[in-house]
Scaffold this motif. Sequence first.
Motif, PDB file in Angstrom:
ATOM      1  N   TRP A 275       0.855  -1.336   0.030  1.00  0.00           N
ATOM      2  CA  TRP A 275       0.218   0.063  -0.103  1.00  0.00           C
ATOM      3  C   TRP A 275       0.698   1.246  -0.061  1.00  0.00           C
ATOM      4  CZ3 TRP A 275      -4.241  -1.636  -1.865  1.00  0.00           C
ATOM      5  CH2 TRP A 275      -4.710  -2.673  -1.345  1.00  0.00           C
ATOM      6  N   LEU A 276       2.050   1.200   0.780  1.00  0.00           N
ATOM      7  CA  LEU A 276       2.965   2.462   0.657  1.00  0.00           C
ATOM      8  C   LEU A 276       3.568   2.749  -0.787  1.00  0.00           C
ATOM      9  CD1 LEU A 276       5.013   1.899   4.165  1.00  0.00           C
ATOM     10  CD2 LEU A 276       2.975   3.421   3.655  1.00  0.00           C
ATOM     11  N   TRP A 277       3.648   1.513  -1.389  1.00  0.00           N
ATOM     12  CA  TRP A 277       4.368   1.545  -2.894  1.00  0.00           C
ATOM     13  C   TRP A 277       3.194   2.219  -3.728  1.00  0.00           C
ATOM     14  CZ3 TRP A 277       3.113  -1.136  -7.261  1.00  0.00           C
ATOM     15  CH2 TRP A 277       3.984  -0.642  -8.467  1.00  0.00           C
ATOM     16  N   LEU A 278       2.004   1.454  -3.671  1.00  0.00           N
ATOM     17  CA  LEU A 278       0.964   2.104  -4.554  1.00  0.00           C
ATOM     18  C   LEU A 278       0.404   3.416  -4.480  1.00  0.00           C
ATOM     19  CD1 LEU A 278      -1.411  -1.322  -4.433  1.00  0.00           C
ATOM     20  CD2 LEU A 278       0.070  -0.363  -6.402  1.00  0.00           C
ATOM     21  N   SER A 279       0.487   3.767  -3.267  1.00  0.00           N
ATOM     22  CA  SER A 279      -0.108   5.342  -2.587  1.00  0.00           C
ATOM     23  C   SER A 279       1.015   6.188  -3.440  1.00  0.00           C
ATOM     24  CB  SER A 279      -0.216   5.432  -1.113  1.00  0.00           C
ATOM     25  OG  SER A 279       1.146   5.353  -0.571  1.00  0.00           O
ATOM     26  N   HIS A 285      -5.685   8.591  -1.927  1.00  0.00           N
ATOM     27  CA  HIS A 285      -7.092   8.452  -2.141  1.00  0.00           C
ATOM     28  C   HIS A 285      -7.518   7.518  -2.918  1.00  0.00           C
ATOM     29  CE1 HIS A 285      -5.825  11.594  -5.100  1.00  0.00           C
ATOM     30  NE2 HIS A 285      -7.090  11.311  -5.766  1.00  0.00           N
ATOM     31  N   VAL A 286      -6.748   7.555  -4.222  1.00  0.00           N
ATOM     32  CA  VAL A 286      -7.119   6.380  -5.369  1.00  0.00           C
ATOM     33  C   VAL A 286      -6.973   5.050  -4.652  1.00  0.00           C
ATOM     34  CG1 VAL A 286      -6.521   5.720  -7.659  1.00  0.00           C
ATOM     35  CG2 VAL A 286      -6.510   8.185  -7.181  1.00  0.00           C
ATOM     36  N   VAL A 287      -5.857   4.641  -4.060  1.00  0.00           N
ATOM     37  CA  VAL A 287      -5.478   3.534  -3.622  1.00  0.00           C
ATOM     38  C   VAL A 287      -6.490   3.123  -2.450  1.00  0.00           C
ATOM     39  CG1 VAL A 287      -3.763   2.224  -2.571  1.00  0.00           C
ATOM     40  CG2 VAL A 287      -3.068   3.726  -4.399  1.00  0.00           C
ATOM     41  N   TRP A 288      -6.793   4.124  -1.394  1.00  0.00           N
ATOM     42  CA  TRP A 288      -7.683   3.601  -0.643  1.00  0.00           C
ATOM     43  C   TRP A 288      -9.071   3.299  -1.188  1.00  0.00           C
ATOM     44  CZ3 TRP A 288     -10.581   7.091   3.396  1.00  0.00           C
ATOM     45  CH2 TRP A 288     -11.198   6.437   4.217  1.00  0.00           C
ATOM     46  N   ARG A 289      -9.379   3.845  -2.343  1.00  0.00           N
ATOM     47  CA  ARG A 289     -10.605   3.692  -2.873  1.00  0.00           C
ATOM     48  C   ARG A 289     -10.683   1.943  -3.457  1.00  0.00           C
ATOM     49  NH1 ARG A 289     -10.962   8.753  -5.799  1.00  0.00           N
ATOM     50  NH2 ARG A 289     -10.325   7.669  -7.625  1.00  0.00           N
ATOM     51  N   TRP A 290      -9.739   1.834  -4.040  1.00  0.00           N
ATOM     52  CA  TRP A 290      -9.630   0.463  -4.734  1.00  0.00           C
ATOM     53  C   TRP A 290      -9.512  -0.646  -3.607  1.00  0.00           C
ATOM     54  CZ3 TRP A 290     -11.291  -0.958  -9.349  1.00  0.00           C
ATOM     55  CH2 TRP A 290     -11.295  -0.088 -10.327  1.00  0.00           C
ATOM     56  N   ILE A 329      -3.543   3.055   7.103  1.00  0.00           N
ATOM     57  CA  ILE A 329      -2.568   3.889   6.993  1.00  0.00           C
ATOM     58  C   ILE A 329      -2.944   5.131   6.095  1.00  0.00           C
ATOM     59  CG2 ILE A 329      -0.588   4.204   5.540  1.00  0.00           C
ATOM     60  CD1 ILE A 329       0.126   1.048   6.083  1.00  0.00           C
ATOM     61  N   LEU A 330      -3.648   4.923   5.060  1.00  0.00           N
ATOM     62  CA  LEU A 330      -3.878   6.055   4.046  1.00  0.00           C
ATOM     63  C   LEU A 330      -4.960   7.158   4.376  1.00  0.00           C
ATOM     64  CD1 LEU A 330      -4.098   3.799   0.824  1.00  0.00           C
ATOM     65  CD2 LEU A 330      -2.065   4.771   1.622  1.00  0.00           C
ATOM     66  N   ILE A 411     -16.842   5.021  -0.425  1.00  0.00           N
ATOM     67  CA  ILE A 411     -16.136   5.149  -1.894  1.00  0.00           C
ATOM     68  C   ILE A 411     -16.752   6.523  -2.540  1.00  0.00           C
ATOM     69  CG2 ILE A 411     -15.800   4.148  -3.996  1.00  0.00           C
ATOM     70  CD1 ILE A 411     -15.772   1.297  -2.662  1.00  0.00           C
ATOM     71  N   ALA A 412     -17.830   6.363  -2.674  1.00  0.00           N
ATOM     72  CA  ALA A 412     -18.737   7.566  -3.308  1.00  0.00           C
ATOM     73  C   ALA A 412     -18.144   8.812  -2.595  1.00  0.00           C
ATOM     74  CB  ALA A 412     -20.199   7.466  -3.151  1.00  0.00           C
ATOM     75  N   LEU A 413     -17.890   9.102  -1.499  1.00  0.00           N
ATOM     76  CA  LEU A 413     -17.698  10.211  -0.651  1.00  0.00           C
ATOM     77  C   LEU A 413     -16.561  10.621  -1.185  1.00  0.00           C
ATOM     78  CD1 LEU A 413     -19.033   9.665   2.908  1.00  0.00           C
ATOM     79  CD2 LEU A 413     -19.832  11.693   1.182  1.00  0.00           C
ATOM     80  N   LEU A 414     -15.482   9.727  -1.390  1.00  0.00           N
ATOM     81  CA  LEU A 414     -13.983  10.057  -1.802  1.00  0.00           C
ATOM     82  C   LEU A 414     -13.916   9.925  -3.263  1.00  0.00           C
ATOM     83  CD1 LEU A 414     -12.220   7.564   0.590  1.00  0.00           C
ATOM     84  CD2 LEU A 414     -12.363  10.130   0.971  1.00  0.00           C
ATOM     85  N   TRP A 415     -14.957  10.197  -3.923  1.00  0.00           N
ATOM     86  CA  TRP A 415     -14.596   9.919  -5.497  1.00  0.00           C
ATOM     87  C   TRP A 415     -13.846  11.370  -6.042  1.00  0.00           C
ATOM     88  CZ3 TRP A 415     -14.472   5.259  -7.334  1.00  0.00           C
ATOM     89  CH2 TRP A 415     -14.281   5.091  -8.618  1.00  0.00           C
TER      90      TRP A 415
END
Length: 435
Positions: A275-279, A285-290, A329-330, A411-415
């Motif tokens: 998750w650290l690498w992907l973020s 925010h994108v990684v947390w949604r997925w 984390i995110l 997820i909708a709130l963070l879009w």
Amino acid sequence: MLPPLTQLIAYALPALPLAALVLPVYVFLPSAYAQAGLPLASIGIIILLARLWDGVTDPLVGVLSDRTVTRFGRRKPWIAAGLPVTLLSLWFLMVPGDGVGPAYLLCWSFALFLGWTMMIVPLTAWGAELSGDYHQRTRIAGFREGATIIGTVLALSLPFAAGVGAAGQERDALRLLALCILLLLPLFTVIALVAVPEYRVPSKPPLKFRRGMKVIFANGAFRKLIAAYLINGIANGLPAQLFLFFVQHMLNEGERAGLLLLSYFASGLLAVPLWLWLSGKYGKHVVWRWAMIWNIAWFLTVPLLGPGDFTAFLIVCVMTGLSLGADLILPSAMQADVVDMDTARTGRARAGLYFAFWGLATKLATALAALGLTVAGLFGFDAITGGTPAGQTALLILYALVPVLFKIVAIALLWRWPIDAATQAALRARIAVRT
């Protein structure tokens, strides 16, 4: 301002024993007090009332820690003061005698949550102030929440390793955890307070309370993030509160519940570097949604399972556990960026108050999730026998399907999230000019 590795480890250490006071306690606590004679519905209501108490203590501690001025810093004195309160109250809450009543559970829950607030709110605010870099903040949160996951794994696995983790042994499990926390929390807290600096922040007169609160709730990013975090917290809290009951009465696997819990949290810990690498590559925010979408996909398979499906549920635990690191984390790293929006506007460093609301959302999510026990009980579920078929159906819906609906809302709130790395860098530049 990038803390060295040794300081990051020292800063994260208190989060390890503090983690045992959150999820593990509320995995074992309802059953332990049910065995002591309290009705399951009453336990859920008491937990909610105790969490509502945090609506007073969390903002108060946040404001006061922001305004504290000592030669030791703003955050450290509060963490030190919260330590004895936490140690005393955790023993009485986690080691109840026979025949305790609702007032006992309520009073010691109030005391423990106060001590926990006095430690965790300044600790998280302190972490947000260790660095102003977008990606470094994720790393700091990663160390702290990684320690949280390790503490959770140890707290959940230790009772099973000691032979007191099966259904019906929850009181012994809580006693063992209490002894371990009493040993580790003072040690790790002292290490953090001694080894990690607290950087000075520019001193300006504090905003008046009404003005300060108006600025906070005018922060659109804060409103979105705190709502998404709360809703996602409920989605995570419902399965946590109901896990032992689901495994025991729906899968008939109470004796192997420890293995399932351990697999969930172990996979969450192992996924932290991912998750650290992907973020760092795609944004927090994108990684947390997925990560939430991944969790939903696996949870939708749970209603298909029943007695004899241990292996299938073990796979679900591993796969959903992968998203745990992202959930921990995110959002916390994103909250540190939200604080920058406030600082750029007001010129004040108010991380304590912002993370007080963060802690309040965490506890409120746990409390609202605890009402799942009350709702299941109202439909006929019984913690000892399993209750009626309608009660068991309610348990399944609350465990597997209601959390999916909550995560979809989060997820909708963070879009449309307004803060990326470039935006945050611009905020830091504005802050530097103002201060």
